[in-house]
Design an enzyme around this catalytic site. Structure first.
Site, PDB file in Angstrom:
ATOM      1  N   TYR A 134       0.819  -1.215   0.000  1.00 14.17           N
ATOM      2  CA  TYR A 134       0.000   0.000   0.000  1.00 14.17           C
ATOM      3  C   TYR A 134       0.851   1.263   0.000  1.00 14.17           C
ATOM      4  O   TYR A 134       0.314   2.370  -0.006  1.00 14.17           O
ATOM      5  CB  TYR A 134      -0.956  -0.001   1.198  1.00 14.17           C
ATOM      6  CG  TYR A 134      -2.012  -1.049   1.035  1.00 14.17           C
ATOM      7  CD1 TYR A 134      -1.682  -2.391   1.165  1.00 14.17           C
ATOM      8  CD2 TYR A 134      -3.313  -0.722   0.710  1.00 14.17           C
ATOM      9  CE1 TYR A 134      -2.626  -3.377   0.992  1.00 14.17           C
ATOM     10  CE2 TYR A 134      -4.265  -1.704   0.538  1.00 14.17           C
ATOM     11  CZ  TYR A 134      -3.914  -3.027   0.678  1.00 14.17           C
ATOM     12  OH  TYR A 134      -4.846  -4.011   0.501  1.00 14.17           O
ATOM     13  N   LYS A 181       3.283 -14.200   5.899  1.00 14.44           N
ATOM     14  CA  LYS A 181       3.714 -15.154   4.874  1.00 14.44           C
ATOM     15  C   LYS A 181       5.246 -15.214   4.921  1.00 14.44           C
ATOM     16  O   LYS A 181       5.921 -15.196   3.884  1.00 14.44           O
ATOM     17  CB  LYS A 181       3.194 -14.669   3.508  1.00 14.44           C
ATOM     18  CG  LYS A 181       3.248 -15.695   2.424  1.00 14.44           C
ATOM     19  CD  LYS A 181       2.238 -16.805   2.558  1.00 14.44           C
ATOM     20  CE  LYS A 181       2.409 -17.857   1.487  1.00 14.44           C
ATOM     21  NZ  LYS A 181       1.625 -19.078   1.709  1.00 14.44           N
ATOM     22  N   ASP A 214      -2.061 -18.026   5.245  1.00 17.36           N
ATOM     23  CA  ASP A 214      -3.077 -18.837   4.541  1.00 17.36           C
ATOM     24  C   ASP A 214      -3.764 -19.784   5.527  1.00 17.36           C
ATOM     25  O   ASP A 214      -4.976 -20.013   5.447  1.00 17.36           O
ATOM     26  CB  ASP A 214      -2.490 -19.591   3.333  1.00 17.36           C
ATOM     27  CG  ASP A 214      -1.071 -20.072   3.539  1.00 17.36           C
ATOM     28  OD1 ASP A 214      -0.374 -19.532   4.413  1.00 17.36           O
ATOM     29  OD2 ASP A 214      -0.646 -21.007   2.846  1.00 17.36           O
ATOM     30  N   ASP A 238      -6.049  -6.565   5.086  1.00 12.33           N
ATOM     31  CA  ASP A 238      -7.165  -6.119   4.254  1.00 12.33           C
ATOM     32  C   ASP A 238      -8.079  -7.308   3.968  1.00 12.33           C
ATOM     33  O   ASP A 238      -9.303  -7.237   4.122  1.00 12.33           O
ATOM     34  CB  ASP A 238      -6.576  -5.549   2.949  1.00 12.33           C
ATOM     35  CG  ASP A 238      -7.573  -4.744   2.162  1.00 12.33           C
ATOM     36  OD1 ASP A 238      -8.696  -4.561   2.653  1.00 12.33           O
ATOM     37  OD2 ASP A 238      -7.228  -4.293   1.056  1.00 12.33           O
TER      38      ASP A 238
END
Ligand code: NAP
Length: 486
Positions: A134, A181, A214, A238
Site C-alpha cells: 500500500y 507469509k 493462509d 485487508d
C-alpha cells in the site's frame, strides 16, 4: 465549581462522506450526543464532491487543518469518482497522519444469525496501515511486466507489534497471534514475524504465537473463536478483516479505527453503498460502533459502554435493519437510531460489554530509524534487463559484455526462477530478466565506476531499467536467492 470539576471537552472532526455516509454518520452523532458525551463537532468535507471541485486528493486544506487541530475524526465512507484522480481520499487521510494501526473488532451480535452464531466470535484484527504494497510504489518495468514494491520496515513492524500487545492489554485479551507469509517472503513478511517474536517477551501476561497467513484464513473460517487479537501486514489484514466481518453478519456490523500516535480516524469498514443512499434503510451499526471506539480512545468509557449496551438491547429486542431481515421488512435507519437512543441506560443480561482500560500507545522516537550494521559488504549487482532474446542468447551476450569489468554474470532469472545457466527447469519466460552479477574479487569495494562501466557495456546491446546492489549486513545476506540458484 472548581476548574477540576469542569469536564474536559473534546473537539472531533466530523466528515459525513458520500452515498450512505451522511445517514450513518448522522445516526452515530445523534446517539453520541444523546449520551451527553462532551464532544464538540467540527463539520468537514472530503470525498466525491471535493474531487469534483478539482481538489486532486479529495481532502481539502480546511479538513486537513481541522484534523490537525482536533487530532480525532469520525468519518463516513468516501468514494473516489471514476475519472477524478487515482488516489483514494481514504488512503490519503490514513497516510497523511501516520495512522499506522488499523483496528477492526469482530464480534457476534445479538439477533444477527450466521452459521457462527453461539460460538462466541469476539476478536480484533490489527492491520498495519501504511506500509507493505500500500506504499503504492508501482512501475511498468517493461510494457508487459509490472512491479510493485512491498516495503516493510523494522520500525513499522515494531510499532504495529507493540500496538497489538498494548491493545490486547487495554481490553484484557489473553492472546495475540501474528499472521504473516514469512515462509515465502523471508525479508518483508519475515520482518514482522521476527520483530513480533522479539517484542513478545515484553508482554509476559499475553500469550503469543505466529501463524502462516493462509492457515490463518483457514482457521478463521473453521474455528474463529480461537483468536483474540490478530496482528498482520497491510495486504493480509485487508483480506482477513473482510473475511472476519462476514463471520458476524457482514459489513453493517464492522467498525474500525485508524490509530497513530498523533491522530486517530474512526470509520465503518464499509463503503458508500450508493444504491442505498438517501433511502433510510441502511444499517448504521458499523459507524455507531466506530464512535464507541472513538469514545474509548478519548477516555469516555462510560458513554462508550452505554452505547454498546443500548445497541445490544436494541438488536436483542428484534429491531433489525434490512441487511439482516430483508429490505422489505427492515427497520428504517432513523427508527433504529431512535430505538438505540431510547435504550440508553438499559443493559442486557445475555451480552457483556468489555471493561476497557486506556490504551498505551507504543513510545516512539521522533528520529528517523537508522539501523546501523557493524559491517556492510557489497557482493554484486542485479541488473534488470528488457530483451526479446532467449535466456541462452542473453546470457552469452552478457558474459561477453562483462568481460574485463569487475563483475561477472552469475545467473539470469525469469520471475524468480533461474533460467541461465540452464537448469532443465520448464519455465515460461518473458522479455524481463534479472541478471545477477557478482564481484570477481575483493567483495566490499564495488565502486560507482564499476557499476557505470558494466551498465555502459550492457547498454551497447540491451535495455536495462532497474539495478539493485546485492548487500550483506553483518555477514547476513541482504537478498534472496532464486529458485534453482545455489
Ligand atoms: P460498499 O459500499 O461497502 O458496499 C458493498 C455492499 O456491502 C453493499 O452493496 C451492501 O451489500 C453491503 N453494505 C455496505 N454497507 C452496508 C451497511 N452499512 N449496511 C448493510 N449493508 C452494507 O462497497 P463498494 O460497493 O465496493 O464500494 C462503494 C464505494 O465506496 C466505492 O467508491 C469505494 O471506493 C468506496 N469505499 C470506501 C471506503 C471507505 O471510505 N473507507 C471503504 C470501502 C469502499 P448488499 O448489496 O448485499 O446489500
Amino acid at each position: 465549581m472548581s476548574d477540576t470539576d469542569v469536564p474536559a471537552r473534546f473537539p472531533v472532526t466530523l466528515i459525513p462522506g458520500d452515498g450512505i455516509g451522511p445517514e450513518v454518520v448522522a445516526s452515530a452523532r445523534a446517539i453520541v450526543e444523546a449520551t451527553g458525551a462532551p464532544i464538540d463537532w467540527e463539520d468537514a468535507e472530503a470525498g466525491a464532491d471535493v474531487f469534483r471541485k478539482g481538489v486532486a486528493s479529495g481532502v481539502p486544506q480546511e479538513t486537513m487543518d481541522s484534523i490537525a487541530r482536533t487530532r480525532v475524526a469520525l468519518k463516513g465512507p468516501l468514494e473516489t469518482p471514476v475519472g477524478f484522480g487515482e488516489k483514494s481520499a481514504n488512503v490519503t487521510l490514513r497516510k497523511l497522519y501516520e495512522t499506522y494501526a488499523n483496528v477492526r473488532p469482530v464480534r457476534e451480535m445479538p439477533g444477527v444469525t450466521t452459521p457462527y452464531s453461539g460460538r462466541g466470535v469476539d476478536m480484533v484484527m490489527v492491520r498495519e496501515n501504511v506500509e507493505d504494497l500500500y506504499a503504492g510504489i508501482e512501475y511498468m518495468q517493461t510494457p508487459g511486466v509490472a512491479q510493485a514494491l512491498k516495503l516493510i520496515s523494522v520500525k513499522g513492524s515494531e510499532k504495529i507489534a507493540r500496538f497489538a500487545f498494548e491493545y490486547a492489554r487495554s481490553e484484557g485479551r489473553p492472546s495475540v497471534t501474528c499472521a504473516t507469509k514469512a515462509n515465502i517472503m523471508k525479508f518483508t513478511e519475515g520482518t514482522l514475524k521476527r520483530v513480533f517474536e522479539q517484542v513478545a517477551p515484553d508482554y509476559p501476561d499475553i500469550e503469543s504465537w505466529h501463524v502462516i497467513v493462509d492457515n490463518a484464513a483457514h482457521q478463521l473460517v473453521k474455528r474463529p473463536e480461537q483468536y483474540d487479537v490478530i496482528v498482520t501486514t497491510n495486504m493480509n489484514g485487508d483480506i482477513l478483516s473482510d473475511l472476519s466481518s462476514a463471520l458476524i453478519g457482514g459489513l453493517g456490523f464492522a467498525p474500525s479505527a485508524n490509530i497513530g500516535n498523533e491522530v486517530a480516524i474512526f470509520e465503518a469498514v464499509h463503503g458508500s453503498a450508493p444504491k442505498y443512499a438517501g433511502k433510510d434503510v441502511i444499517n448504521p451499526t458499523a459507524v455507531i460502533l466506530s464512535a464507541v471506539l472513538m469514545l474509548r480512545y478519548l477516555g469516555l468509557f462510560e458513554q462508550a459502554s452505554a452505547i454498546e449496551h443500548a445497541v445490544f438491547v436494541t438488536l436483542e429486542s428484534g429491531t433489525l435493519t434490512g441487511d439482516v431481515v430483508g429490505y422489505d421488512r427492515g427497520t428504517p435507519t432513523t427508527v433504529y437510531t431512535e430505538a438505540i437512543i431510547g435504550n440508553l441506560g438499559k443493559q442486557t443480561e445475555n451480552w457483556t460489554v468489555r471493561e476497557v482500560k486506556p490504551l498505551e500507545l507504543p513510545a516512539l522516537s521522533s528520529q528517523p530509524d537508522y539501523v546501523r550494521p557493524t559491517d556492510r559488504n557489497v557482493v554484486g549487482l542485479d541488473v534488470f534487463v528488457e530483451s526479446p532474446l532467449t535466456a541462452d542468447e542473453l546470457g552469452a551476450s552478457l558474459i561477453e559484455l562483462a568481460h574485463g569489468t569487475r563483475l561477472e554474470l552469475k545467473m539470469i532469472s525469469s520471475r524468480g526462477t533461474k533460467v541461465f545457466p540452464p537448469t532443465g527447469a520448464i519455465t515460461d519466460t518473458l522479455d524481463h530478466w534479472r541478471c545477477r552479477f557478482i564481484i570477481r574479487e575483493n567483495p566490499g569495494d564495488l565502486w560507482d565506476e564499476d557499476v557505470h562501466q558494466l551498465l555502459a557495456r550492457i547498454s551497447r546491446r540491451h535495455t536495462w531499467m532497474h539495478i539493485e546492489k546485492l548487500m550483506e549486513f553483518d555477514g547476513e545476506l541482504g537478498f534472496t536467492r532464486d529458485q534453482g540458484e545455489n
